[in-house]
Motif scaffolding. Structure first.
Motif, short mmCIF file in Angstrom:
data_model
loop_
_atom_site.label_atom_id
_atom_site.label_comp_id
_atom_site.label_asym_id
_atom_site.label_seq_id
_atom_site.Cartn_x
_atom_site.Cartn_y
_atom_site.Cartn_z
N ARG A 116 0.82 -1.22 0.00
CA ARG A 116 0.00 0.00 0.00
C ARG A 116 0.86 1.27 0.00
NH1 ARG A 116 -3.68 -3.32 3.01
NH2 ARG A 116 -2.63 -2.88 4.97
N ARG A 117 2.04 1.21 0.60
CA ARG A 117 2.92 2.37 0.59
C ARG A 117 3.33 2.75 -0.84
NH1 ARG A 117 7.83 1.44 4.61
NH2 ARG A 117 8.43 3.44 3.70
N ILE A 118 3.45 1.76 -1.70
CA ILE A 118 3.86 2.00 -3.08
C ILE A 118 2.66 2.25 -3.98
CG2 ILE A 118 4.89 0.89 -5.10
CD1 ILE A 118 6.88 2.01 -3.07
N ALA A 159 3.36 -4.37 -10.62
CA ALA A 159 4.09 -5.46 -9.97
C ALA A 159 4.71 -6.33 -11.05
CB ALA A 159 3.14 -6.28 -9.10
N ALA A 160 5.97 -6.69 -10.87
CA ALA A 160 6.68 -7.52 -11.85
C ALA A 160 6.45 -8.99 -11.53
CB ALA A 160 8.17 -7.20 -11.83
N TRP A 161 6.12 -9.77 -12.55
CA TRP A 161 5.81 -11.19 -12.37
C TRP A 161 6.57 -12.01 -13.40
CZ3 TRP A 161 0.46 -13.79 -13.59
CH2 TRP A 161 0.43 -15.06 -13.03
N SER A 162 7.46 -12.87 -12.94
CA SER A 162 8.26 -13.72 -13.82
C SER A 162 7.67 -15.10 -13.99
CB SER A 162 9.68 -13.86 -13.26
OG SER A 162 9.65 -14.61 -12.04
N GLY A 163 6.73 -15.48 -13.11
CA GLY A 163 6.25 -16.85 -13.07
C GLY A 163 6.93 -17.68 -12.00
N GLY A 164 7.96 -17.08 -11.33
CA GLY A 164 8.60 -17.75 -10.21
C GLY A 164 7.75 -17.64 -8.95
N LYS A 165 8.11 -18.41 -7.94
CA LYS A 165 7.26 -18.51 -6.74
C LYS A 165 7.19 -17.19 -5.98
CE LYS A 165 10.81 -20.55 -3.68
NZ LYS A 165 11.96 -20.24 -4.58
N ASP A 166 8.30 -16.45 -5.87
CA ASP A 166 8.30 -15.20 -5.11
C ASP A 166 7.44 -14.14 -5.79
OD1 ASP A 166 10.07 -16.49 -3.43
OD2 ASP A 166 11.84 -15.52 -4.26
N SER A 167 7.61 -13.98 -7.09
CA SER A 167 6.83 -12.96 -7.78
C SER A 167 5.37 -13.37 -7.91
CB SER A 167 7.43 -12.63 -9.16
OG SER A 167 7.39 -13.73 -10.02
N THR A 168 5.07 -14.66 -7.83
CA THR A 168 3.67 -15.11 -7.83
C THR A 168 2.98 -14.68 -6.54
OG1 THR A 168 4.18 -16.97 -9.30
CG2 THR A 168 2.15 -17.10 -8.02
N VAL A 169 3.69 -14.77 -5.41
CA VAL A 169 3.15 -14.25 -4.16
C VAL A 169 2.86 -12.76 -4.30
CG1 VAL A 169 3.69 -13.72 -1.75
CG2 VAL A 169 4.24 -15.97 -2.67
N VAL A 170 3.80 -12.01 -4.88
CA VAL A 170 3.62 -10.57 -5.05
C VAL A 170 2.42 -10.27 -5.95
CG1 VAL A 170 4.65 -8.54 -6.16
CG2 VAL A 170 5.98 -9.89 -4.55
N ALA A 171 2.27 -11.03 -7.03
CA ALA A 171 1.13 -10.82 -7.93
C ALA A 171 -0.19 -10.98 -7.18
CB ALA A 171 1.19 -11.79 -9.10
N GLY A 206 2.83 4.38 -13.94
CA GLY A 206 3.22 5.20 -12.81
C GLY A 206 4.56 4.81 -12.21
N ALA A 207 4.96 5.53 -11.16
CA ALA A 207 6.32 5.43 -10.61
C ALA A 207 6.52 4.27 -9.64
CB ALA A 207 6.68 6.74 -9.92
N GLY A 208 5.46 3.64 -9.17
CA GLY A 208 5.60 2.56 -8.21
C GLY A 208 5.98 1.24 -8.86
N GLU A 209 6.66 0.40 -8.09
CA GLU A 209 7.07 -0.91 -8.60
C GLU A 209 7.12 -1.88 -7.43
OE1 GLU A 209 10.93 -2.85 -10.96
OE2 GLU A 209 10.59 -0.69 -10.95
N VAL A 210 6.55 -3.06 -7.60
CA VAL A 210 6.53 -4.07 -6.55
C VAL A 210 7.26 -5.31 -7.07
CG1 VAL A 210 5.12 -5.39 -4.93
CG2 VAL A 210 4.31 -3.18 -5.76
N LEU A 211 8.26 -5.74 -6.31
CA LEU A 211 9.12 -6.85 -6.73
C LEU A 211 9.10 -7.97 -5.69
CD1 LEU A 211 12.27 -4.81 -7.89
CD2 LEU A 211 10.38 -5.64 -9.31
N GLY A 264 13.69 8.30 -9.69
CA GLY A 264 12.40 8.75 -9.17
C GLY A 264 11.38 7.65 -8.96
N THR A 265 11.67 6.43 -9.37
CA THR A 265 10.74 5.34 -9.14
C THR A 265 10.82 4.88 -7.69
OG1 THR A 265 12.38 3.75 -9.97
CG2 THR A 265 10.74 4.56 -11.53
N ALA A 266 9.71 4.37 -7.19
CA ALA A 266 9.63 3.91 -5.81
C ALA A 266 9.34 2.41 -5.81
CB ALA A 266 8.52 4.65 -5.07
N VAL A 267 10.12 1.65 -5.03
CA VAL A 267 10.08 0.19 -5.09
C VAL A 267 9.71 -0.39 -3.74
CG1 VAL A 267 11.40 -1.90 -5.61
CG2 VAL A 267 11.89 0.23 -6.84
N ALA A 268 8.81 -1.35 -3.75
CA ALA A 268 8.48 -2.12 -2.55
C ALA A 268 8.80 -3.59 -2.80
CB ALA A 268 7.01 -1.96 -2.18
#
Length: 258
Positions: free
Chosen positions: A32-34, A41-53, A142-147, A174-178
């Motif tokens: 929510r901060r981002i 949100a970036a999604w590769s299909g790996g387990k970690d990015s699937t949780v993020v998705a 936009g400037a937010g990114e979730v990894l 200037g991008t903000a990453v969570a």
């Protein structure tokens, strides 16, 4: 040989624990901060990015898959199926040119090239397949990114998070990453997925079946900047022989490094 035991029910129970509920709430707070910055949100299909998705669904953020053109054959069908299951706002951003086209055009991997590749002519695959598509996603959303980066993945990651604010940081552009699961363990990730009934990319099972050690069980492109240094071509040859043969046909000098 004893039959293997499916650990999914055990992980699902772990996912329902008070500890995991606390971790999940904290991860949502980081997202929510981002989300206030917009972004993706970036999604590769790996387990970690699937949780993020899954974590970003409540924010309405876009989930972006960067298609290099050199993904293993299981990844795109997995992403499409899980996106439908979770009703994700999925966007695929393809590398232009594709990684295949760029590597072939460099002619570095042709037979008859100098004994050692001319590294100045090598394709910058990170720029082509990650940095470039990321800029496209930021322009659109936009400037937010979730990894899905985690400190447990190595020394460089731990150093990164030592300077972050609870997994959140700003870049010079200037991008903000969570990184909402930066402090999660492998068991936390598997427990979250099992609890929410999200299956793993089949690549993990195949890598385990061909003998790849845990550190090598990753969802990656067929070939990227780390393929020669981490021995991934060996697992490609064992698990996906037809894909390996296509790689050698199109980039024949890679055989020298396998």
């Amino acid at each position: 040989m004893k039959p293997s035991v499916d650990p999914t029910p055990l992980y699902a129970r772990l996912g329902s624990s008070a500890r995991m509920r606390t971790k999940t709430l904290r991860a949502h707070e980081r997202v929510r901060r981002i989300a206030a910055h917009g972004g993706y949100a970036a999604w590769s299909g790996g387990k970690d990015s699937t949780v993020v998705a899954h974590l970003v669904r409540e924010t309405g953020m876009r989930v972006c898959f960067f298609d290099s053109g050199m993904e293993l054959p299981e990844t795109v069908p997995y992403i499409v199926a899980v996106a439908q299951q979770l009703d994700l706002r999925l966007e695929s951003i393809a590398a232009r040119p594709s990684a295949w086209e760029s590597l072939e055009a460099s002619r570095v991997w042709e037979n008859g090239s100098p004994l050692a590749p001319d590294w100045r002519r090598l394709t910058n695959l990170h720029e082509l397949t990650i940095a470039g598509p990321s800029r496209t996603a930021h322009r659109r959303y936009g400037a937010g990114e979730v990894l899905g980066l985690r400190a447990a993945e190595g020394v460089k990651r731990r150093r990164l998070f030592a300077h972050a604010d609870d997994g959140v940081y700003r870049r010079l552009d200037g991008t903000a990453v969570a990184c909402p699961i930066w402090d999660w363990t492998d068991d936390d990730v598997l427990a979250y997925l099992a609890y929410h009934r999200i299956g793993l990319n089949p690549i993990y099972d195949k890598l385990r079946a061909v003998g790849a050690p845990p550190r090598a069980r990753r969802v990656d492109s067929i070939f990227d900047d780390t393929a020669l240094t981490y021995g991934r071509l060996v697992w490609l040859q064992r698990g996906w022989p037809s894909v390996y043969d296509e790689l050698i046909r199109r980039l024949p000098r890679i055989r020298d490094y396998a």
